[in-house]
Motif scaffolding. Structure first.
Motif, short mmCIF file in Angstrom:
data_model
loop_
_atom_site.label_atom_id
_atom_site.label_comp_id
_atom_site.label_asym_id
_atom_site.label_seq_id
_atom_site.Cartn_x
_atom_site.Cartn_y
_atom_site.Cartn_z
N LEU A 1 1.07 3.24 8.29
CA LEU A 1 0.46 2.25 7.52
C LEU A 1 1.24 0.76 8.10
O LEU A 1 1.09 -0.01 7.25
CB LEU A 1 0.57 2.17 6.07
N PHE B 1 0.89 -1.46 -0.11
CA PHE B 1 0.04 0.32 -0.17
C PHE B 1 0.40 1.36 0.13
O PHE B 1 0.17 2.29 -0.39
CB PHE B 1 -0.55 0.19 1.42
N SER C 1 -8.39 8.70 10.95
CA SER C 1 -8.05 6.94 11.12
C SER C 1 -9.96 6.33 11.31
O SER C 1 -10.34 7.19 11.86
CB SER C 1 -7.44 6.17 12.19
N PRO C 2 -10.14 4.80 10.72
CA PRO C 2 -9.27 4.18 9.50
C PRO C 2 -9.00 5.80 8.35
O PRO C 2 -10.20 6.23 8.40
CB PRO C 2 -10.41 3.22 9.13
N ILE C 3 -7.49 5.26 8.25
CA ILE C 3 -7.27 6.11 7.22
C ILE C 3 -7.84 6.53 5.53
O ILE C 3 -8.04 5.46 5.25
CB ILE C 3 -5.84 6.31 7.08
N ILE D 1 -6.10 7.63 0.32
CA ILE D 1 -5.48 8.12 1.15
C ILE D 1 -5.43 9.59 0.49
O ILE D 1 -5.77 10.96 1.67
CB ILE D 1 -4.80 7.58 1.96
N CYS E 1 1.81 9.53 7.30
CA CYS E 1 0.58 8.58 7.20
C CYS E 1 1.00 7.15 7.34
O CYS E 1 1.95 6.25 6.81
CB CYS E 1 0.82 8.11 5.87
N THR F 1 -7.03 2.04 -3.06
CA THR F 1 -6.25 2.64 -1.12
C THR F 1 -5.57 3.54 -0.94
O THR F 1 -6.04 4.59 0.05
CB THR F 1 -5.87 1.29 -0.40
N MET G 1 -3.64 3.68 9.39
CA MET G 1 -4.32 2.67 8.16
C MET G 1 -5.03 1.59 9.64
O MET G 1 -3.89 1.09 10.36
CB MET G 1 -3.44 2.13 7.81
N HIS H 1 0.80 -1.09 10.95
CA HIS H 1 -0.03 -2.28 11.45
C HIS H 1 0.80 -2.72 12.70
O HIS H 1 0.23 -3.85 13.00
CB HIS H 1 -0.64 -3.33 10.05
#
Length: 445
Positions: free
Chosen positions: A342, A283, A395-397, A413, A340, A409, A367, A344
């Motif tokens: 991402l 992503f 968030s969620p982005i 964003i 950003c 995706t 994310m 996780h």
């Protein structure tokens, strides 16, 4: 005119005379924003645009006229209900345009050349010009408030100068006082902490725009000292430059040049806004491509060297191998920066977001699913963040586009980043009942 810097610098080097029409302010719906320019040289060659085609012919002729007379002028173009073929904007808005000659024999030519050269090289610089007819002088202003040149007839001998309090900015960001811009800029020093040990592929973006400005260093000589009005105009321009703004400065009634109100067009040219993507995943690769397309300086950062590679992220300007929070600690950021997250992974996310949400950034998104989001909020509260800081987290982005692929995706964003920057609702324009073109509400990104 700074948006044509590269080409106009070449014209200057070739000794060409030319005139430049620059959009000073926009009212209602219009295709181009303040700072957009059309330039015409003595041979009739034209580059750039002020309206996307609506009034180019009329502006072209005004540029030719300015070259002949050597005087600047200000013109307003708007929609004509009486005559659909009249010179105007068919979109229904209005623009004000400053047309100024730049001839080799003019004493202010050097100031224009210096501003164009700095902008073409990616240096932060502001160009200040009077909107009064017949006064094509200019000031070049650096981020620290140092300036050179003069506003010509508008500034000469006008020691009353500008009244800093109560100044109103129009154009790119109406309603933000220059004093307010200065406050926003002064809060943007380096983030506390040191960045130890990052491995960086690529080059860092241009010089930081933000920061507090020391006392200006004034160019000039004992025989030709800078006027108080020029000095005050430079101070205001430095505040515009700190947040990358272009627009019109309107002094209060007692702030006048030669006994009359004076409006100044301040153009800012700054390095591209930064997009920092944390998490070297697929992503992130798609987001890096979209970010570059939108004109950002893109950095991808991940602590895992096996994933943070040039082969995986060919579109990024920088690829950094470091712990995300440590990298952020060492960066000099401004209010246009988008972050950003991402990754996780809470061991990366939480320390990073604690820092990012306490900075004056344009956008901070993370994310994850709704369940991940609520769990993340609980951890951030436990780490000491308050509700006001948490409210800044996207968030969620992204926007709800229903996308699934990395590219879809990334689009959602990027769309949210643009919406935050421009003050958009994220709703379909059909039936939304809102103007298509409207002024930005934040510092931009």
């Amino acid at each position: 005119m700074l948006d044509l810097a590269e080409e106009l610098r070449r014209w200057c080097a070739e000794g060409r005379d030319f005139a430049v029409a620059t959009v000073a302010s926009v009212h209602g719906s219009a295709p181009r924003q303040p700072g957009a320019a059309l330039a015409v040289d003595a041979a009739g060659t034209a580059i750039g645009s002020v309206s996307g085609g609506c009034v180019e012919g009329a502006v072209y002729e005004l540029c030719r006229e300015a070259l002949e007379t050597g005087t600047a002028r200000r013109e307003r173009f708007g929609y004509s209900d009486e005559d659909a073929f009249a010179v105007g904007l068919t979109c229904g808005g209005a623009i004000e345009v400053l047309i100024a000659p730049v001839r080799a024999a003019d004493p202010w030519r050097g100031g224009y050349e210096a501003a164009l050269s700095a902008a073409a090289d990616g240096e932060p610089v502001a160009l200040v010009r009077s909107l009064s007819d017949g006064e094509p002088g200019a000031l070049l202003v650096r981020p620290d408030g140092a300036f050179s040149g003069t506003l010509g007839g508008a500034g000469a001998g006008a020691e009353a100068g500008l009244s800093v309090s109560g100044s109103v900015v129009t154009g790119a960001s109406p309603g933000l006082s220059a004093a307010g811009a200065a406050v926003a800029g002064s809060a943007l020093g380096p983030v506390a902490g040191a960045a130890s040990g990052p491995v960086v592929a690529g080059s860092a973006p241009g010089s930081a725009v933000a920061g507090s400005a020391p006392r200006p260093v004034v160019a000039g000589s004992a025989s030709a000292p800078a006027s108080v009005s020029d000095r005050r105009a430079a101070d205001e321009a430095a505040a515009f430059l700190a947040v990358g703004r272009t627009g019109v400065l309107t002094p209060v009634a007692d702030g006048a040049y030669r006994g009359r109100p004076a409006e100044l067009l301040i153009e800012s040219s700054v390095p591209p806004p930064r997009l920092i993507v944390f998490g070297a995943i697929d992503f992130a690769a798609a987001l890096a491509r979209v970010g570059k397309f939108l004109g950002h300086h893109v950095t991808v950062c991940d602590a895992r060297p096996v994933f943070a590679t040039r082969a995986r992220f060919p579109d990024a300007d920088e690829i950094v191998v470091d712990w995300p929070h440590r990298y952020l600690d060492g960066q000099r950021l401004d209010p246009r920066t988008a972050v950003c997250v991402l990754t996780h992974d809470e061991k990366f996310d939480i320390p990073l977001l604690v820092r990012a949400l306490r900075l004056p950034l344009a956008y901070v998104g993370a994310m994850g699913s709704h369940r991940t989001h609520h769990a993340r909020l609980a951890r951030l509260r436990a780490a000491g963040l308050g509700e006001e800081e948490l409210s800044r987290l996207r968030s969620p982005i992204g926007l709800d586009l229903g996308g699934r692929t990395p590219e879809e995706t990334a689009l959602s964003i990027a769309a949210e980043i643009v919406a935050v920057r421009r003050g958009g609702s994220g709703m379909p324009l059909r039936g939304a009942g809102v103007p298509i073109h409207r002024e930005a509400v934040g510092a931009g990104c």
